[in-house]
Design an enzyme around this catalytic site. Structure first.
Site, short mmCIF file in Angstrom:
data_model
loop_
_atom_site.label_atom_id
_atom_site.label_comp_id
_atom_site.label_asym_id
_atom_site.label_seq_id
_atom_site.Cartn_x
_atom_site.Cartn_y
_atom_site.Cartn_z
N ALA A 89 -6.04 5.29 5.53
CA ALA A 89 -6.85 6.32 6.21
C ALA A 89 -8.09 6.70 5.40
CB ALA A 89 -6.00 7.55 6.50
N PHE A 117 -6.03 -4.37 3.36
CA PHE A 117 -6.74 -4.03 4.60
C PHE A 117 -5.85 -3.41 5.66
CE2 PHE A 117 -8.71 -8.02 2.89
CZ PHE A 117 -9.80 -7.40 2.29
N GLU A 121 0.53 -1.97 4.54
CA GLU A 121 0.94 -0.58 4.64
C GLU A 121 2.40 -0.48 5.06
OE1 GLU A 121 -0.25 3.64 6.84
OE2 GLU A 121 -1.65 1.96 6.90
N ARG A 158 -5.71 7.10 17.22
CA ARG A 158 -7.01 7.08 16.55
C ARG A 158 -8.07 6.38 17.41
NH1 ARG A 158 -9.46 8.08 11.38
NH2 ARG A 158 -7.53 8.91 10.51
N GLN A 182 0.82 -1.20 0.00
CA GLN A 182 0.00 0.00 0.00
C GLN A 182 0.86 1.26 0.00
OE1 GLN A 182 -2.47 -2.15 3.39
NE2 GLN A 182 -3.26 -0.10 3.10
N GLU A 239 -12.97 2.78 5.28
CA GLU A 239 -12.97 2.28 6.65
C GLU A 239 -14.28 2.47 7.42
OE1 GLU A 239 -8.55 2.81 8.33
OE2 GLU A 239 -9.30 4.58 7.27
N ARG A 286 -7.91 -2.00 8.76
CA ARG A 286 -9.08 -1.20 8.42
C ARG A 286 -9.76 -0.58 9.65
NH1 ARG A 286 -13.22 -3.81 4.11
NH2 ARG A 286 -14.09 -1.91 3.22
#
Length: 771
Positions: A519, A237, A241, A319, A206, A721, A351
């Site tokens: 994100a 998902f 990343e 988050r 990603q 997401e 996710r």
């Protein structure tokens, strides 16, 4: 609010199929492992640590090197640059050196002439170790005060005073497990050496730019010497990343050392052992409220298992804190976050990126208040919603776009919530073994990277003389439909059919220094960058047409019939040919940086998000109180995607996100032994949702009145997401079903995932209570 110049000519806001849909169905869509084998291709496999935390005393690889087909075996000693594949903190080694941090940590890589030869050889390594104590669980890490960073506190108002003064007060908690990404395409990479030490790497990632930078760091090259390319991934998902990097770097290292192409496709068991998961969390809460269930003050304590290294855990736990309010006004609030270091594989992005865990905490609070006061849980949720004058988040951002009340009201009316709630109560009163539950829960999810500098994107648009268009941008396609959306945006600028736009692979030598596709911001960022690039070319064409045919450039119109200039209608491709002959540049780069966002992480104050995406879901479930089995009977979803760029793609994302969230909360259970070894490392022991788990009745609708109040691309909203957290309604409904097994005993002590064993244990605990 004005539409900031976005005027659709027909390509956007249409339900077009995924750009690779036909190739997916036919099996011709190419992934990393589908690329033809180049002459001299080497196949890779990692040698993994068998045990958990330990000193690495020695590594005997003689049998590995002597195995049939083996060409080269590499360890940390063979790295020319820095032994680091971490995204931020510099603490993720490509190969362990003096200390093994977790079971499954790579010790070496073997390159052989076949996949089978490489995998067989990788099992022959012998590590001499001295075992060290292993912290595996959240409780163990808390007791040892083992953390990846200091405990963080986000607060507004005096929570302690509000709790002390509240008419009613309640404490409780829950735990929620992690989740395996279980992408269809495993981790994979393919490196090819070029001239002058350059490398070309196909990676299922990603974040192509980060992979590029890490390859350069490990191999002691410049960024310009490394090109990373991604055409598509078979799912990610969040699991690709940061953690795709080790696979790509290993391939690049072998290619650089041998001068031969190198490829790896991780075995599923190795993939699950080597890669991180969704963070599992333990939550404690202390809430004060009035007779109507309205919160006066609340303290929420979050503790997560981060694993052996930092990875993205700081941002993920941030988050979780950001979303511990969900849709609710918390007048006085304190959110405490413990980020715990354990001797397990480092957990990573998934996710929702911590948002689901934070949201689960406040939704349990809502259910607990309702149970304590004997109220309808939806009434308690409604009483606590953000509203004018009650609209400041715990991180001091004003909620300016709150449509949650409208969504909830519309969904409740359309689904006959009151009637169905009464029907569930009647069913439970007349059935001894089967018990039903019903819950309607909302979602408010912030859109933007909370690390501010990541909110940028670039794009490259090439308009050829025949009127065809090539589009390249920094976003990656992992099946979510990003490419077709951005192609629609570009086609719309020129008023041409989307078939004229050819989306090319994401490549670091076309658009550099890109952020991860994560994100939920892929279309927001890359769509706007591509729009800006296309608009520059369109402006040049308008100037040229006005100069050629007369009139003002601003009067030139791009239509489906052609370009209209001073009364002349010129076919688009003809104008392109004229412009080329007239020496007009027909290529442009575009750039976009998200406005309005700023955040002081030290103080946990600011505006980390440009806007919020909203949704609501009503779920009905039934449990068998004798076996603990359950079934989701019906789901109704109303989700806000703003002015949808592509309703077909967005509906698919909502459904997929919900089902994946349902899996996290019901069947997907990760089990580790006391040394940190993952025991559920294959489909035989890890249960993802299947087609039979999908509710028989599932009504998903995009909110027709949706429009983004912010000037995003065509007033759309992110959709990757936010739908995941709609599945919290399933867990809430299961909680109510369990409570119905012992009426009058209150809310059960009930953790996720809601496996049959946990359902049975919750029922037994509830029945054993006094009262």
């Amino acid at each position: 609010m004005a539409d900031a110049g976005f005027k659709s000519t027909g390509a956007v806001n249409r339900p077009l199929h995924h750009d690779s849909a036909l190739e997916h169905v036919a099996g011709t869509a190419r992934y990393v492992d589908d690329m033809p084998e180049a002459p001299g291709l080497l196949h890779l496999a990692f040698g993994l640590a068998a045990d958990g935390h330990a000193k690495l005393l020695s590594l005997d690889l003689e049998a590995v090197r002597a195995a049939p087909g083996v060409v080269i075996v590499l360890t940390a000693a063979d790295i020319p640059g820095v032994n680091d594949v971490s995204p931020v903190k510099g603490d993720d080694k490509l190969f362990a050196e003096k200390e093994i941090l977790y079971p499954g940590q790579p010790l070496f890589v073997v390159a052989a002439t076949s996949v089978a030869a490489a995998r067989r050889a990788a099992r022959l390594g012998k590590a001499e170790v001295e075992p060290l104590p292993a912290l595996v669980t959240i409780d163990q890490a808390l007791a040892a005060e083992s953390a990846i960073e200091d405990t963080q506190v986000m607060a507004r108002g005096d929570a302690a005073a509000a709790l002390a003064a509240a008419p009613h007060r309640l404490t409780g908690g829950l735990e929620m497990g992690g989740q395996e990404h279980f992408y269809l395409e495993g981790q994979a990479a393919f490196a090819t050496p070029g001239e002058g030490g350059q490398l070309h790497v196909l990676s299922s990632t990603q974040h192509p730019s980060e992979v590029q930078h890490l390859i350069a760091k490990v191999l002691k090259l410049s960024h310009a010497d490394v090109t990373v390319e991604v055409r598509r991934m078979g799912g990610a998902f969040g699991g690709k990343e940061t953690q795709a990097a080790a696979y790509a770097v290993a391939c690049a290292l072998v290619a650089a050392k041998t001068g031969r192409p190198a490829r790896i496709r991780a075995d599923r068991d190795d993939d699950m052992a080597m890669t991180g998961k969704r963070h599992d969390f333990a939550v404690r809460y202390d809430v004060g409220f009035d007779d109507a269930g309205r919160i006066a003050g609340v303290r929420i304590e979050l503790a997560s298992r981060c694993g052996a290294t930092a990875d993205l855990s700081s941002a993920i736990n941030d988050r979780a804190m950001f979303h511990a309010d969900n849709c609710y006004w918390l007048p006085a609030v304190e959110i405490v976050s413990h980020r715990l270091k354990t001797h397990t594989v480092s957990n990573t992005a998934f996710r929702g990126f911590g948002g689901p865990q934070g949201m689960m905490a406040i939704e349990r609070v809502m259910d607990a208040i309702a149970a304590a006061r004997g109220l309808d849980p939806l009434a308690v949720r409604w009483a606590n919603l953000y509203a004018p004058g009650r609209d400041i988040t715990p991180y001091h951002m004003r909620v300016e776009d709150n449509v949650a009340p409208e969504l909830i009201e519309e969904l409740a009316e359309r689904t006959d919530y009151d009637v169905r709630r009464a029907a569930v109560a009647a069913f439970n009163a007349s059935h001894r073994v089967l018990k039903k539950g019903l819950a309607l829960t909302p979602v408010k999810f912030g859109i933007s990277f909370t690390t501010t500098h990541l909110n940028q994107a670039g794009a490259l648009v090439l308009l050829h003389a025949d009127g065809s268009i090539q589009l390249n941008h920094g976003g990656t396609e992992m099946g979510q439909g990003l490419m077709i959306k951005v192609a629609q945006i570009v086609a719309d600028v020129f008023a041409v059919p989307v078939e004229r736009v050819r989306v090319t692979s994401t490549r670091t030598d076309k658009v550099p220094n890109t952020s991860a596709t994560a994100a939920s911001s892929g279309a927001d960022l890359n769509g706007m960058a591509a729009y800006n690039a296309a608009q520059q070319i369109r402006a040049r064409l308008a100037d040229f047409a006005a100069d050629r045919f007369g009139g003002a450039p601003e009067a030139v119109r791009f239509t489906g019939d052609g370009v209209v200039a001073n009364g002349e209608i010129v076919p688009f491709e003809a104008l392109c040919r004229m412009a080329h002959i007239g020496r007009i540049s027909l290529s442009s780069t575009g750039f976009y940086a998200t406005p309005k966002i700023e955040y002081d992480r030290a103080a946990h104050r600011g505006r980390p998000f440009l806007y919020f995406a909203y949704g609501a879901a009503l779920s009905e479930v039934v449990i068998d109180t004798l076996t603990g089995e359950h079934r989701v009977l019906a789901v109704d979803i109303l989700h806000d995607v703003g002015h949808s760029l592509n309703p077909a793609i967005d509906l698919g994302q909502v459904e997929g996100g919900f089902i994946q969230g349902m899996g996290w909360l019901t069947t997907e259970e990760l089990v580790y032994d006391d040394r940190g070894r993952l025991l559920t490392h294959a489909p035989s022991t890890y249960k993802i949702p299947t087609a039979s788990d999908r509710p028989r009745r599932m009504d998903i609708r995009l909110w027709e009145r949706g429009r983004n109040a912010e000037a995003t691309i065509h007033r759309s909203k992110a959709v990757g997401e936010p739908p995941f957290m709609l599945a919290i309604s399933v867990f809430s409904a299961l909680t109510h079903a369990v409570a119905a097994a012992a009426p009058g005993k209150g809310l059960p002590s009930f953790d996720a995932p809601a496996t049959p064993e946990r359902i049975l244990a919750a029922i037994e605990e509830l029945k054993a209570r006094d009262g």
